[in-house]
Motif scaffolding. Structure first.
Motif, PDB file in Angstrom:
ATOM      1  N   TYR A 137       0.822  -1.204   0.000  1.00 13.55           N
ATOM      2  CA  TYR A 137       0.000   0.000   0.000  1.00 13.55           C
ATOM      3  C   TYR A 137       0.855   1.252   0.000  1.00 13.55           C
ATOM      4  O   TYR A 137       1.995   1.259   0.443  1.00 13.55           O
ATOM      5  CB  TYR A 137      -1.037   0.027   1.111  1.00 13.55           C
ATOM      6  CG  TYR A 137      -0.673  -0.497   2.461  1.00 13.55           C
ATOM      7  CD1 TYR A 137      -1.411  -1.528   3.027  1.00 13.55           C
ATOM      8  CD2 TYR A 137       0.363   0.057   3.214  1.00 13.55           C
ATOM      9  CE1 TYR A 137      -1.125  -1.994   4.292  1.00 13.55           C
ATOM     10  CE2 TYR A 137       0.651  -0.404   4.479  1.00 13.55           C
ATOM     11  CZ  TYR A 137      -0.089  -1.439   5.018  1.00 13.55           C
ATOM     12  OH  TYR A 137       0.202  -1.903   6.274  1.00 13.55           O
ATOM     13  N   TYR A 138       0.246   2.303  -0.561  1.00 12.03           N
ATOM     14  CA  TYR A 138       0.927   3.564  -0.784  1.00 12.03           C
ATOM     15  C   TYR A 138       0.062   4.703  -0.268  1.00 12.03           C
ATOM     16  O   TYR A 138      -1.165   4.581  -0.177  1.00 12.03           O
ATOM     17  CB  TYR A 138       1.182   3.797  -2.285  1.00 12.03           C
ATOM     18  CG  TYR A 138       2.004   2.720  -2.946  1.00 12.03           C
ATOM     19  CD1 TYR A 138       3.395   2.837  -3.053  1.00 12.03           C
ATOM     20  CD2 TYR A 138       1.398   1.592  -3.484  1.00 12.03           C
ATOM     21  CE1 TYR A 138       4.152   1.859  -3.675  1.00 12.03           C
ATOM     22  CE2 TYR A 138       2.152   0.597  -4.099  1.00 12.03           C
ATOM     23  CZ  TYR A 138       3.527   0.741  -4.196  1.00 12.03           C
ATOM     24  OH  TYR A 138       4.272  -0.237  -4.801  1.00 12.03           O
ATOM     25  N   SER A 139       0.721   5.824   0.023  1.00  9.10           N
ATOM     26  CA  SER A 139      -0.021   7.039   0.337  1.00  9.10           C
ATOM     27  C   SER A 139       0.712   8.226  -0.266  1.00  9.10           C
ATOM     28  O   SER A 139       1.910   8.170  -0.535  1.00  9.10           O
ATOM     29  CB  SER A 139      -0.186   7.210   1.852  1.00  9.10           C
ATOM     30  OG  SER A 139       1.067   7.255   2.512  1.00  9.10           O
ATOM     31  N   LYS A 142      -2.653  11.288  -5.155  1.00  8.97           N
ATOM     32  CA  LYS A 142      -3.365  10.260  -5.911  1.00  8.97           C
ATOM     33  C   LYS A 142      -3.047  10.348  -7.397  1.00  8.97           C
ATOM     34  O   LYS A 142      -2.968   9.308  -8.081  1.00  8.97           O
ATOM     35  CB  LYS A 142      -4.876  10.419  -5.703  1.00  8.97           C
ATOM     36  CG  LYS A 142      -5.748   9.384  -6.419  1.00  8.97           C
ATOM     37  CD  LYS A 142      -5.483   7.970  -5.931  1.00  8.97           C
ATOM     38  CE  LYS A 142      -6.635   7.023  -6.283  1.00  8.97           C
ATOM     39  NZ  LYS A 142      -6.949   6.962  -7.719  1.00  8.97           N
ATOM     40  N   HIS A 161      -4.021   2.305  -2.809  1.00  9.25           N
ATOM     41  CA  HIS A 161      -3.717   3.690  -2.449  1.00  9.25           C
ATOM     42  C   HIS A 161      -4.591   4.044  -1.256  1.00  9.25           C
ATOM     43  O   HIS A 161      -5.820   4.004  -1.321  1.00  9.25           O
ATOM     44  CB  HIS A 161      -4.010   4.635  -3.617  1.00  9.25           C
ATOM     45  CG  HIS A 161      -3.657   6.056  -3.319  1.00  9.25           C
ATOM     46  ND1 HIS A 161      -4.612   7.007  -3.001  1.00  9.25           N
ATOM     47  CD2 HIS A 161      -2.462   6.695  -3.269  1.00  9.25           C
ATOM     48  CE1 HIS A 161      -4.014   8.168  -2.781  1.00  9.25           C
ATOM     49  NE2 HIS A 161      -2.710   8.007  -2.941  1.00  9.25           N
ATOM     50  N   LEU A 162      -3.954   4.396  -0.128  1.00  6.26           N
ATOM     51  CA  LEU A 162      -4.678   4.623   1.117  1.00  6.26           C
ATOM     52  C   LEU A 162      -5.269   6.014   1.232  1.00  6.26           C
ATOM     53  O   LEU A 162      -6.277   6.195   1.919  1.00  6.26           O
ATOM     54  CB  LEU A 162      -3.736   4.392   2.309  1.00  6.26           C
ATOM     55  CG  LEU A 162      -3.233   2.969   2.500  1.00  6.26           C
ATOM     56  CD1 LEU A 162      -2.111   2.944   3.539  1.00  6.26           C
ATOM     57  CD2 LEU A 162      -4.361   2.050   2.923  1.00  6.26           C
ATOM     58  N   GLY A 163      -4.644   6.997   0.602  1.00  9.04           N
ATOM     59  CA  GLY A 163      -5.136   8.359   0.706  1.00  9.04           C
ATOM     60  C   GLY A 163      -4.050   9.359   0.393  1.00  9.04           C
ATOM     61  O   GLY A 163      -2.884   9.011   0.178  1.00  9.04           O
ATOM     62  N   GLU A 164      -4.429  10.622   0.377  1.00  5.99           N
ATOM     63  CA  GLU A 164      -3.520  11.692  -0.025  1.00  5.99           C
ATOM     64  C   GLU A 164      -2.454  12.006   1.019  1.00  5.99           C
ATOM     65  O   GLU A 164      -1.368  12.471   0.672  1.00  5.99           O
ATOM     66  CB  GLU A 164      -4.325  12.966  -0.315  1.00  5.99           C
ATOM     67  CG  GLU A 164      -5.279  12.861  -1.494  1.00  5.99           C
ATOM     68  CD  GLU A 164      -4.589  13.166  -2.821  1.00  5.99           C
ATOM     69  OE1 GLU A 164      -3.476  13.718  -2.802  1.00  5.99           O
ATOM     70  OE2 GLU A 164      -5.173  12.852  -3.875  1.00  5.99           O
ATOM     71  N   GLU A 165      -2.762  11.802   2.289  1.00  6.31           N
ATOM     72  CA  GLU A 165      -1.787  12.134   3.326  1.00  6.31           C
ATOM     73  C   GLU A 165      -0.547  11.257   3.175  1.00  6.31           C
ATOM     74  O   GLU A 165      -0.660  10.029   3.121  1.00  6.31           O
ATOM     75  CB  GLU A 165      -2.387  11.946   4.716  1.00  6.31           C
ATOM     76  CG  GLU A 165      -3.555  12.843   5.011  1.00  6.31           C
ATOM     77  CD  GLU A 165      -4.897  12.220   4.668  1.00  6.31           C
ATOM     78  OE1 GLU A 165      -5.907  12.659   5.241  1.00  6.31           O
ATOM     79  OE2 GLU A 165      -4.932  11.309   3.820  1.00  6.31           O
ATOM     80  N   LEU A 168       0.111   8.026   5.662  1.00  5.80           N
ATOM     81  CA  LEU A 168      -0.856   6.958   5.907  1.00  5.80           C
ATOM     82  C   LEU A 168      -0.243   5.569   5.760  1.00  5.80           C
ATOM     83  O   LEU A 168      -0.574   4.649   6.516  1.00  5.80           O
ATOM     84  CB  LEU A 168      -2.060   7.098   4.968  1.00  5.80           C
ATOM     85  CG  LEU A 168      -3.070   8.182   5.339  1.00  5.80           C
ATOM     86  CD1 LEU A 168      -4.176   8.246   4.292  1.00  5.80           C
ATOM     87  CD2 LEU A 168      -3.659   7.927   6.718  1.00  5.80           C
ATOM     88  N   ALA A 169       0.642   5.392   4.793  1.00  9.63           N
ATOM     89  CA  ALA A 169       1.269   4.075   4.618  1.00  9.63           C
ATOM     90  C   ALA A 169       2.082   3.718   5.858  1.00  9.63           C
ATOM     91  O   ALA A 169       2.058   2.566   6.319  1.00  9.63           O
ATOM     92  CB  ALA A 169       2.144   4.055   3.366  1.00  9.63           C
ATOM     93  N   TYR A 172      -0.415   2.786   8.726  1.00 13.32           N
ATOM     94  CA  TYR A 172      -0.965   1.436   8.587  1.00 13.32           C
ATOM     95  C   TYR A 172       0.115   0.379   8.728  1.00 13.32           C
ATOM     96  O   TYR A 172      -0.137  -0.715   9.248  1.00 13.32           O
ATOM     97  CB  TYR A 172      -1.699   1.288   7.255  1.00 13.32           C
ATOM     98  CG  TYR A 172      -3.105   1.802   7.306  1.00 13.32           C
ATOM     99  CD1 TYR A 172      -4.176   0.938   7.471  1.00 13.32           C
ATOM    100  CD2 TYR A 172      -3.382   3.165   7.208  1.00 13.32           C
ATOM    101  CE1 TYR A 172      -5.477   1.408   7.533  1.00 13.32           C
ATOM    102  CE2 TYR A 172      -4.672   3.652   7.267  1.00 13.32           C
ATOM    103  CZ  TYR A 172      -5.716   2.768   7.433  1.00 13.32           C
ATOM    104  OH  TYR A 172      -6.999   3.243   7.514  1.00 13.32           O
TER     105      TYR A 172
END
Length: 297
Positions: A137-139, A142, A161-165, A168-169, A172
């Motif tokens: 997973y990446y953040s 996007k 893709h977890l989100g723009e911040e 986040l990766a 998590y």
């Protein structure tokens, strides 16, 4: 294999995971440049078709997509610092361990040097890189993820893709990774207990796997309880776990296995019971773990 529509990639850091990443890019037909502080690690990859950069600056300038696989965010910034000016306009993908704060610091550092950043985490072992079910997973931005998703997906079919911040990766990674050491130490304790009876550890593997399957099946239930804050439907209560603590003590005495690592866990269960959660679901331990914003911690 036609390569005119394939992104050139640089992989920096050739430990066991970095080598696996580079091998996956090479196998997928991407022009792949590699660099490592110890140059000898590049040899097997060059034999497979990768190009070895003589310097970190050469490695960065070789590709528009730069993937780093170094131990920490701090290591990543230190390795890239001599080539920082070459990062402008390039996409930097970090696949490393570290805290959300470290990810945010790296995002600010990358932005200051004109790089577009994605932070990420490989949630599997090196041998699983490239498999259809391997989770990565990446953040971050996007649009940057969308631009490179096809290229990054060769590393693992379960690409998220977890989100723009940008942190986040890392969040998590640490939230999910917190389960690893307790689960492994639990298995190692069981292994020592089984051996104390003169039995082989591999005799318990199938049963341990079934136990992990059961735990996996419970996670959505516990997540729903924690999200709602309703712990009243207790299939496994805090008191049940509290009563089980004495059995761990009995096992330690019988098998001469050190179970001291369990003491903080037993203390957590006791504190949950004392806080009024004794008849609640064991997921109510989350309420004890969650510190008060006024605790000063």
């Amino acid at each position: 294999m036609a390569g005119d529509n394939r992104t050139s990639v640089t992989v920096i850091g050739l430990g066991s995971m970095g080598r696996a990443l580079a091998e996956a890019f090479v196998a997928a037909g991407h022009a792949t440049t590699v660099w490592n502080r110890t140059p000898g690690r590049a040899g097997p990859l060059v034999d497979q078709g990768a190009m070895h950069a003589a310097s970190i600056a050469d490695a960065v300038t070789a590709s528009g997509l730069v993937v780093t696989c170094l131990t920490t965010f701090e290591d990543t910034r230190a390795a890239l610092e001599p080539a920082a000016s070459a990062l402008r306009g390039r996409t930097l993908v970090t696949l490393s361990s570290g805290s959300p704060a470290g990810a945010r610091e790296t995002a600010a550092w990358a932005a200051a040097h004109g790089a577009r950043l994605l932070t990420g985490a490989v949630k599997n072992v090196p041998a699983a890189v490239g498999a259809p079910d391997t989770l990565i997973y990446y953040s971050g931005d996007k649009a940057v993820f969308d631009e490179h998703e096809t290229t990054l997906r060769v590393l693992g079919g379960d690409t998220v893709h977890l989100g723009e911040e940008p942190d986040l990766a890392a969040l998590y990674e640490m939230a999910v990774g917190a389960m690893l050491l307790p689960a492994l130490v639990g298995f190692f304790q069981g292994a020592a207990a089984v051996q104390a009876r003169g039995l082989r550890v591999d005799s318990m593997v199938r049963f341990a796997g079934k136990w992990l399957d059961m735990i996996k099946a419970l996670l959505p239930v516990y997540a729903a309880e924690i999200d709602s804050g309703d712990y009243s439907d207790a299939a496994s209560s805090v008191n049940l776990f509290l009563a089980g603590a004495v059995h761990d003590d009995d096992l330690a005495e019988e098998t001469n296995v050190d179970t001291a690592w369990l003491a903080p866990l037993h203390d957590l269960v006791r504190r949950a019971a004392e806080a009024g959660h004794g008849e609640h679901s064991v997921s109510a331990l989350t309420e004890v773990l969650r510190k008060s914003p006024h605790s000063g911690a």
